[in-house]
Design an enzyme around this catalytic site. Sequence first.
Site, PDB file in Angstrom:
ATOM      1  N   GLU A   1       4.427  -6.013  -3.796  1.00  0.00           N
ATOM      2  CA  GLU A   1       4.848  -6.178  -5.178  1.00  0.00           C
ATOM      3  C   GLU A   1       6.368  -6.330  -5.268  1.00  0.00           C
ATOM      4  O   GLU A   1       7.105  -5.992  -4.325  1.00  0.00           O
ATOM      5  CB  GLU A   1       4.367  -4.984  -6.016  1.00  0.00           C
ATOM      6  CG  GLU A   1       4.700  -5.034  -7.500  1.00  0.00           C
ATOM      7  CD  GLU A   1       4.160  -6.265  -8.230  1.00  0.00           C
ATOM      8  OE1 GLU A   1       4.698  -7.370  -7.985  1.00  0.00           O
ATOM      9  OE2 GLU A   1       3.218  -6.118  -9.027  1.00  0.00           O
TER      10      GLU A   1
ATOM     11  N   HIS B   1      -5.215  -4.560  -6.766  1.00  0.00           N
ATOM     12  CA  HIS B   1      -5.607  -3.199  -6.381  1.00  0.00           C
ATOM     13  C   HIS B   1      -6.165  -2.418  -7.574  1.00  0.00           C
ATOM     14  O   HIS B   1      -5.945  -2.774  -8.735  1.00  0.00           O
ATOM     15  CB  HIS B   1      -4.402  -2.455  -5.803  1.00  0.00           C
ATOM     16  CG  HIS B   1      -3.272  -2.311  -6.786  1.00  0.00           C
ATOM     17  ND1 HIS B   1      -3.244  -1.355  -7.772  1.00  0.00           N
ATOM     18  CD2 HIS B   1      -2.131  -3.028  -6.942  1.00  0.00           C
ATOM     19  CE1 HIS B   1      -2.148  -1.467  -8.478  1.00  0.00           C
ATOM     20  NE2 HIS B   1      -1.444  -2.489  -8.000  1.00  0.00           N
TER      21      HIS B   1
END
Length: 421
Positions: free
Chosen positions: A301, A225
Amino acid sequence: MPAPRRLVVEADGGSRGNPGPAGYGAVVLDPLDTATLAEAAEYIGVATNNVAEYRGLIAGLKAVRDLFPDTPVQVRVRMDSKLVVEQMSGRWKIKHPDMKPLAEEAARILPASSVTYEWIPRAENKHADRLANEAMDAGGRGEQWDPGALTADMETTRTRVLHEQQPPSGPPGDAAAGAARVRAALAAARPATAAPQADSADAPQVGWGSAPDLGAPATFVLLRHGETALTPEKRFSGSGGSDPELSATGRQQAARAAEAFAARGTVQEIVSSPLRRCRETAEAVAGRLGLEVRIEDGLRETDFGAWEGLTFAEVRERHGADLTAWLASPDVAPTGGGESFAEVAERVSAARDRLIALHAGRTALLVTHVTPIKTLVRLALGAPPESLFRMELSPASVSTVAYYADGNPSLRLLNDTSHLR
């Protein structure tokens, strides 16, 4: 004696995991007008790619035999399996114990002098490939492929160029009657349902001895990202924190990545972590490519527990002993109930396997985070857990791993940021 009836058999097989849930497809064609005379497909449970391909060949040859039991035939078998074509042509030895009985069975169906073999690219074997995938899809639902539903793309098949000149022999009704016999025989022989079996735990082939016919891999383009407000400060930012949005810099990085993927034109699917920074990055690319974004929770994550939002120095100061233990062992979780690297690897591996099955032969963009990307790379290389600390992954960087049908992955790219410059 009448001239032999010339026919083409196209066959294919596939395994989602190799070994894994497998199926085959086969079609018998009239080479003069490429009319479809018979189709066969079946889900066969857990098997390897090569076993499924041999089963497809056997089904195609049996269909010919049932179509024209009393007519001499000359059959050209076309397959994208180099292994099967070379072994059945006698140019390669058959060493694997699972292959020998299948090859022998295939050789007994029709006289050897009446069958020739030709390798074709996968793109020219779409009819049989689609049938094989339909069979595997049916198996995933706990069903078998319906032999009465001719769902393959007939128009695509009819445009295929087959360099044959001799017209068919025999009465015009032979093919229709034979096709009916084939479908009836398949329906009678095949159970109504068959539950899919669990994936095998057998290790895949590795190294140069792997089967040469691997087909198109499932290719994962791994996009980290774009930046958030926490990124430049190098703060722990996992799945247990504030779920920050992209910063202005991060949105610009996402836009540049989107333009780069649009220029390349290779991405066919987009999958994202559920966290906001990944969704925003994925949506920027999806908007540019006209694709939908699918969320995969396994790509989130690491949960860094009590370390969320802290810098490395702050964690060292406040939780020094815990940090030292975490750096020394993949089984140790961060302070406050976060995830260990071992737990993350298990989660990411499960997501990887699901996505490989969903995107076999296709290119999928996976928008995710540092730890999942490093984990996928580490697992692809067979590297130890400590290798996670020896990789650099910049915001909005691109890495690529391809997963072949024999179970062997190939790392193609790591931390490419050329699209951001």
